[in-house]
Design a protein around this motif. Structure first.
Motif, PDB file in Angstrom:
ATOM      1  N   TYR A  52      31.800   5.633   7.988  1.00 27.02           N
ATOM      2  CA  TYR A  52      31.360   5.205   6.665  1.00 27.02           C
ATOM      3  C   TYR A  52      30.969   3.736   6.673  1.00 27.02           C
ATOM      4  CZ  TYR A  52      30.885   5.809   1.690  1.00 27.02           C
ATOM      5  OH  TYR A  52      30.352   5.935   0.435  1.00 27.02           O
ATOM      6  N   LEU A  53      29.785   3.421   6.150  1.00 24.57           N
ATOM      7  CA  LEU A  53      29.294   2.042   6.126  1.00 24.57           C
ATOM      8  C   LEU A  53      29.036   1.625   4.683  1.00 24.57           C
ATOM      9  CD1 LEU A  53      26.445   2.300   8.841  1.00 24.57           C
ATOM     10  CD2 LEU A  53      28.899   2.000   9.206  1.00 24.57           C
ATOM     11  N   ALA A  54      29.481   0.431   4.329  1.00 27.63           N
ATOM     12  CA  ALA A  54      29.230  -0.061   2.974  1.00 27.63           C
ATOM     13  C   ALA A  54      28.831  -1.527   3.021  1.00 27.63           C
ATOM     14  CB  ALA A  54      30.482   0.125   2.111  1.00 27.63           C
ATOM     15  N   SER A  55      28.150  -1.949   1.958  1.00 23.21           N
ATOM     16  CA  SER A  55      27.617  -3.314   1.915  1.00 23.21           C
ATOM     17  C   SER A  55      27.715  -3.859   0.503  1.00 23.21           C
ATOM     18  CB  SER A  55      26.152  -3.267   2.352  1.00 23.21           C
ATOM     19  OG  SER A  55      25.468  -4.434   1.960  1.00 23.21           O
ATOM     20  N   PRO A  79      24.024   5.929   6.674  1.00 18.89           N
ATOM     21  CA  PRO A  79      23.399   4.927   5.803  1.00 18.89           C
ATOM     22  C   PRO A  79      24.429   3.880   5.366  1.00 18.89           C
ATOM     23  CG  PRO A  79      23.984   6.869   4.529  1.00 18.89           C
ATOM     24  CD  PRO A  79      24.390   7.167   5.956  1.00 18.89           C
ATOM     25  N   PHE A  80      23.961   2.672   5.076  1.00 21.99           N
ATOM     26  CA  PHE A  80      24.836   1.712   4.401  1.00 21.99           C
ATOM     27  C   PHE A  80      24.903   2.097   2.927  1.00 21.99           C
ATOM     28  CE2 PHE A  80      23.839  -0.841   8.127  1.00 21.99           C
ATOM     29  CZ  PHE A  80      25.090  -1.371   8.410  1.00 21.99           C
ATOM     30  N   HIS A  81      26.125   2.086   2.379  1.00 18.63           N
ATOM     31  CA  HIS A  81      26.310   2.371   0.947  1.00 18.63           C
ATOM     32  C   HIS A  81      26.400   1.047   0.216  1.00 18.63           C
ATOM     33  CE1 HIS A  81      27.553   6.044   2.932  1.00 18.63           C
ATOM     34  NE2 HIS A  81      27.388   6.681   1.792  1.00 18.63           N
ATOM     35  N   ASP A  82      25.346   0.712  -0.500  1.00 20.51           N
ATOM     36  CA  ASP A  82      25.348  -0.543  -1.245  1.00 20.51           C
ATOM     37  C   ASP A  82      26.287  -0.401  -2.435  1.00 20.51           C
ATOM     38  OD1 ASP A  82      24.658  -3.055  -2.150  1.00 20.51           O
ATOM     39  OD2 ASP A  82      22.817  -2.389  -3.145  1.00 20.51           O
ATOM     40  N   ASN A  83      27.002  -1.467  -2.740  1.00 21.93           N
ATOM     41  CA  ASN A  83      27.731  -1.473  -4.007  1.00 21.93           C
ATOM     42  C   ASN A  83      27.672  -2.855  -4.628  1.00 21.93           C
ATOM     43  OD1 ASN A  83      30.246  -2.779  -2.882  1.00 21.93           O
ATOM     44  ND2 ASN A  83      30.214  -0.857  -1.721  1.00 21.93           N
ATOM     45  N   TRP A  84      27.915  -2.860  -5.919  1.00 25.02           N
ATOM     46  CA  TRP A  84      27.739  -4.085  -6.706  1.00 25.02           C
ATOM     47  C   TRP A  84      29.032  -4.450  -7.421  1.00 25.02           C
ATOM     48  CZ3 TRP A  84      28.823  -5.364 -11.643  1.00 25.02           C
ATOM     49  CH2 TRP A  84      28.294  -6.576 -12.140  1.00 25.02           C
ATOM     50  N   TRP A  85      29.332  -5.725  -7.417  1.00 27.50           N
ATOM     51  CA  TRP A  85      30.376  -6.283  -8.282  1.00 27.50           C
ATOM     52  C   TRP A  85      30.304  -7.786  -8.197  1.00 27.50           C
ATOM     53  CZ3 TRP A  85      35.222  -8.291  -6.055  1.00 27.50           C
ATOM     54  CH2 TRP A  85      35.315  -8.153  -4.672  1.00 27.50           C
ATOM     55  N   GLN A  86      31.196  -8.488  -8.861  1.00 28.45           N
ATOM     56  CA  GLN A  86      31.171  -9.944  -8.844  1.00 28.45           C
ATOM     57  C   GLN A  86      32.583 -10.474  -9.025  1.00 28.45           C
ATOM     58  OE1 GLN A  86      29.825 -10.207 -13.514  1.00 28.45           O
ATOM     59  NE2 GLN A  86      28.323 -10.858 -12.054  1.00 28.45           N
ATOM     60  N   THR A  87      32.733 -11.768  -8.808  1.00 29.25           N
ATOM     61  CA  THR A  87      34.061 -12.397  -8.880  1.00 29.25           C
ATOM     62  C   THR A  87      34.777 -11.987 -10.164  1.00 29.25           C
ATOM     63  OG1 THR A  87      33.181 -14.260  -7.637  1.00 29.25           O
ATOM     64  CG2 THR A  87      35.237 -14.632  -8.805  1.00 29.25           C
ATOM     65  N   ILE A 140      29.856  -0.675  -9.331  1.00 27.13           N
ATOM     66  CA  ILE A 140      28.737   0.253  -9.192  1.00 27.13           C
ATOM     67  C   ILE A 140      28.574   0.515  -7.703  1.00 27.13           C
ATOM     68  CG2 ILE A 140      26.227   0.481  -9.480  1.00 27.13           C
ATOM     69  CD1 ILE A 140      26.455  -1.077 -12.032  1.00 27.13           C
ATOM     70  N   ALA A 141      28.386   1.776  -7.351  1.00 27.74           N
ATOM     71  CA  ALA A 141      28.407   2.055  -5.913  1.00 27.74           C
ATOM     72  C   ALA A 141      27.641   3.321  -5.563  1.00 27.74           C
ATOM     73  CB  ALA A 141      29.853   2.210  -5.442  1.00 27.74           C
ATOM     74  N   ASN A 142      27.188   3.352  -4.331  1.00 28.91           N
ATOM     75  CA  ASN A 142      26.743   4.600  -3.723  1.00 28.91           C
ATOM     76  C   ASN A 142      27.992   5.257  -3.147  1.00 28.91           C
ATOM     77  OD1 ASN A 142      23.591   4.785  -3.601  1.00 28.91           O
ATOM     78  ND2 ASN A 142      24.095   2.632  -3.272  1.00 28.91           N
ATOM     79  N   PHE A 143      28.203   6.507  -3.517  1.00 26.64           N
ATOM     80  CA  PHE A 143      29.428   7.225  -3.124  1.00 26.64           C
ATOM     81  C   PHE A 143      29.121   8.236  -2.021  1.00 26.64           C
ATOM     82  CE2 PHE A 143      30.246   5.738  -7.350  1.00 26.64           C
ATOM     83  CZ  PHE A 143      31.606   5.466  -7.375  1.00 26.64           C
ATOM     84  N   PRO A 144      30.159   8.588  -1.255  1.00 25.46           N
ATOM     85  CA  PRO A 144      29.930   9.623  -0.245  1.00 25.46           C
ATOM     86  C   PRO A 144      29.435  10.929  -0.859  1.00 25.46           C
ATOM     87  CG  PRO A 144      32.258   8.912  -0.265  1.00 25.46           C
ATOM     88  CD  PRO A 144      31.508   8.034  -1.214  1.00 25.46           C
ATOM     89  N   ALA A 145      29.886  11.198  -2.083  1.00 27.51           N
ATOM     90  CA  ALA A 145      29.542  12.492  -2.701  1.00 27.51           C
ATOM     91  C   ALA A 145      28.119  12.506  -3.261  1.00 27.51           C
ATOM     92  CB  ALA A 145      30.532  12.792  -3.822  1.00 27.51           C
ATOM     93  N   LEU A 146      27.460  11.360  -3.282  1.00 26.53           N
ATOM     94  CA  LEU A 146      26.113  11.296  -3.860  1.00 26.53           C
ATOM     95  C   LEU A 146      25.108  10.938  -2.778  1.00 26.53           C
ATOM     96  CD1 LEU A 146      26.857   9.138  -7.046  1.00 26.53           C
ATOM     97  CD2 LEU A 146      26.431  11.608  -6.984  1.00 26.53           C
ATOM     98  N   ASP A 147      23.866  11.368  -2.990  1.00 33.43           N
ATOM     99  CA  ASP A 147      22.811  10.888  -2.096  1.00 33.43           C
ATOM    100  C   ASP A 147      22.681   9.383  -2.263  1.00 33.43           C
ATOM    101  OD1 ASP A 147      22.194  13.327  -1.100  1.00 33.43           O
ATOM    102  OD2 ASP A 147      20.488  13.685  -2.458  1.00 33.43           O
ATOM    103  N   VAL A 148      22.395   8.700  -1.177  1.00 35.25           N
ATOM    104  CA  VAL A 148      22.106   7.266  -1.250  1.00 35.25           C
ATOM    105  C   VAL A 148      20.628   7.111  -1.566  1.00 35.25           C
ATOM    106  CG1 VAL A 148      21.971   5.124   0.082  1.00 35.25           C
ATOM    107  CG2 VAL A 148      23.893   6.689   0.434  1.00 35.25           C
ATOM    108  N   ARG A 149      20.335   6.281  -2.576  1.00 37.83           N
ATOM    109  CA  ARG A 149      18.932   5.961  -2.844  1.00 37.83           C
ATOM    110  C   ARG A 149      18.685   4.560  -2.304  1.00 37.83           C
ATOM    111  NH1 ARG A 149      17.441   8.876  -8.609  1.00 37.83           N
ATOM    112  NH2 ARG A 149      17.893  10.943  -7.773  1.00 37.83           N
ATOM    113  N   PRO A 150      17.965   4.446  -1.178  1.00 38.48           N
ATOM    114  CA  PRO A 150      17.791   3.124  -0.574  1.00 38.48           C
ATOM    115  C   PRO A 150      17.219   2.122  -1.577  1.00 38.48           C
ATOM    116  CG  PRO A 150      17.004   4.833   0.899  1.00 38.48           C
ATOM    117  CD  PRO A 150      17.303   5.514  -0.410  1.00 38.48           C
ATOM    118  N   GLY A 151      17.889   0.978  -1.708  1.00 39.58           N
ATOM    119  CA  GLY A 151      17.444  -0.046  -2.655  1.00 39.58           C
ATOM    120  C   GLY A 151      18.216  -0.007  -3.951  1.00 39.58           C
TER     121      GLY A 151
END
Ligand code: AMP
Length: 596
Positions: free
Chosen positions: A347-350, A370-378, A385-396
């Motif tokens: 599993y790869l995440a970014s 694929p790298f699973h991009d996810n979003w958050w902040q301090t 917000i994240a790309n999950f293993p259970a969902l298709d990754v949409r690049p970008g």
């Protein structure tokens, strides 16, 4: 180019399977929609143990509960020293060492709620000190060791640092120059002290104190709302903001570790982030330990060969890294991977900046994943917000909201009202409904700045984004002028203030200049005082001053001289205009521009 690609609403939707089909390890979250509708933070809290005497403490969940159970001898941290040393710390050992450090703090009279700062590279003492400080119910603040003396001073003064754990070298280079400006600092503990360091008056020896301290410590009742972490972040103006997080943030760390990073107890997990930034604490210390995995800590800086070797030799199964690092790996092509066997990697995440679609596809080419991009902040304290293993990754795309998180695209009007923009593809500000456990509880001593983050019942993130018809979020850009360079958030004001200290500088304006690898680099525009002429020698001198005061990550990489800088009629430097001119873009609304 980067932004255009990542923000595409795309006509034909590209999708990559989020998880290898038929893999022996079944993902923790198998049906995103069903899980999301049944999820509650209260139920997620039930995954944790709580203190025996009541309450919730991060360190108990991270180490003590594993140490006391069947996983006591399981490796919690595997530390890889720069020089090739490998040191394993079991949960039991980490629990005992952090008990010792909690006793050290007690012995020094450090009270609950007081701030314990750690300025160090990724050394074992950092992890022991953070866990021990949480046990003592002190507030942990980790500082990036590449900061120069000024950002360190500012953050220590704002947080009224009571204790500092650092190394002899960092102490001499970065603390001594500002020590007289830190009157509240009572104790300095030096880790890794050796005879060659000589006498450092007033400083204590971390190792000796630890040796002399008792190995047993009972954590006092900890209110889930007790402050636990202070993380500084940057705004467009003013001093850095100290985001305060509480002990129950651990509920989000644990749940997202499990659901987004898909941590299973037998995983070897590697988060490459430095604990001086929020990812390195939330996911470099807390989440992997609460999930009982083995977490790799590499002391060395980025090096492609070394990184691939770590993935292979230590059989890393889940890897959490950042776009700048991925782009650096991509630049080297696939040759360094030739002959490497990475069967454990699953599993790869970014996180941290926009991940180019090309990087997601490259993950598939290089690792079969694929790298699973996810979003958050301090401020959010954990992944939102994240790309999950259970969902298709949409690049970008950054993916979909974490269970328990309500997200929306909104427009924040000048009259304070907030309108939800539910139409797919419409650009607006990314907003989150407050209430998750790792949400920041305030900016230290800055009520007004905190209050301004909320409107109409939403937390406004300061990021622009859009959502597609299937609920995936796409990052568009920042609303403000902060700079993201190699994943680090830099406030232009902090840089400008230091440039203005230079005797030749009359005005300074700082922007993020797009960069194919680092996303942005810090670029400064400078107008000189009368009597100074632009030239290479002066440029070097200003650059050297900035590096000495700010450190290499924060200091400008480029400086341009200008006759005078564009300002509003009220005298504010228009960074937006500096950026537009730098990039050859339309200048937009210049009605407030002071006539020059
Ligand atoms: P920090 O508070 O230093 O973690 O920085 C948070 C900011 O980094 C966010 O507000 C975004 O602007 C940016 N960021 C974090 N993750 C992502 C991502 N996956 N895609 C785009 N931008 C991101």
């Amino acid at each position: 180019m980067l932004e255009a690609e990542t923000s595409a609403t795309t006509t034909a939707v590209e999708a990559i399977a989020g998880y290898p089909v038929g893999h022996a390890v079944v993902p923790n979250l198998r049906d995103y929609s069903a899980f999301r509708s049944g999820f509650s933070w209260d139920a997620a809290r039930g995954d944790l143990e709580g203190l025996p005497g009541g309450g919730l403490n991060i360190a108990h969940e991270a180490v003590d509960r594993h140490a006391a159970g069947k996983r006591g001898e399981h490796t919690a941290l595997r530390w890889l020293g720069k020089n090739g040393t490998i040191q394993d710390f079991s949960y039991a050992k980490l629990s005992a060492l952090s008990n010792r450090f909690a006793n050290v703090l007690q012995h020094l009279g450090v009270a609950a709620g007081e701030r314990v700062y750690i300025l160090a590279g990724r050394i074992p003492e950092l992890y022991i000190a953070a866990l021990g400080a949480w046990k003592n119910r002190s507030v942990v603040c980790t500082l990036f060791s590449a900061f120069g003396p000024e950002p360190i001073r500012a953050r220590m003064a704002l947080g009224d640092a009571r204790v500092l754990i650092t190394t002899p070298a960092l102490y001499q280079r970065k603390i001594v120059p500002v020590l007289d400006q830190l009157p509240g600092l009572r104790h300095v503990l030096l880790a890794g002290r050796s005879d060659t360091d000589g006498d450092i008056p007033g400083a204590l020896d971390f190792a000796q104190l630890l040796r002399e301290a008792g190995e047993h410590f009972g954590i006092a009742p900890t209110d889930p709302e007790d402050p636990a972490l202070l993380h500084f972040t940057s705004g467009t103006t003013g001093t850095p903001k100290g985001a305060v997080h509480v002990h129950q943030a651990v509920v989000t760390h644990h749940a997202t570790g499990k659901l987004v990073l898909d941590l299973h107890a037998d995983d070897i997990f590697w988060c490459t982030a430095d604990p001086g930034w929020v990812t390195g604490t939330s996911y470099g210390i807390i989440a992997p330990l609460t999930n009982g995995v083995t977490s790799i800590v590499d002391e060395a800086d980025f090096d492609a060969e070394r990184w691939y070797q770590i993935l292979e030799q230590h059989r890393v199964s889940v890897w959490y890294t950042a776009p700048t690092a991925i782009r650096m790996l991509m630049k080297m092509g696939l040759a360094p991977l030739a002959g490497r066997k990475l069967p454990a990697l699953r599993y790869l995440a970014s996180v941290g900046e926009p991940l180019n679609p090309e990087a997601v596809r490259w993950g598939v080419k290089a690792f079969g994943l694929p790298f699973h991009d996810n979003w958050w902040q301090t401020e959010t304290g954990g992944i939102m917000i994240a790309n999950f293993p259970a969902l298709d990754v949409r690049p970008g795309s950054m993916g979909k909201p974490v269970p328990g998180i309500d997200a929306a695209i909104v427009r924040h009007n000048a009259d304070g009202s907030v309108i939800q923009l539910d139409e797919p593809g419409v650009e607006g500000e990314l907003a989150l409904r407050p209430g998750w456990p790792s949400m920041f509880r305030g900016y230290l001593n800055e009520e007004e700045r905190y209050r301004k983050c909320f409107a109409g019942g939403w937390y406004l993130t300061g990021d622009l984004a859009r959502r597609d018809a299937d609920g995936y979020y796409w990052f568009v850009g920042r609303k403000d002028d902060v700079i993201k360079t190699s994943g680090h958030l830099i406030g232009p004001f902090e840089v400008e203030s230091v440039l203005l200290e230079h005797p030749a500088v009359a005005e300074a304006g700082v922007i993020g200049k797009p960069d194919p690898v680092a996303l942005e680099v810090v670029k400064a525009f400078v107008a000189l005082k009368t009597g100074y002429a632009p030239g290479d020698a002066l440029k070097k001198d200003i650059m050297a001053h900035a590096r000495k005061r700010l450190g290499a990550v924060v200091a400008p990489k480029e400086i341009d001289f200008q006759q005078s800088l564009p300002k509003t009629r009220s005298g504010k430097i228009m960074r937006r205009l500096l950026k537009a001119r730098e990039l050859g873009l339309p200048e937009g609304d210049v009605s407030t521009l002071e006539s020059m």
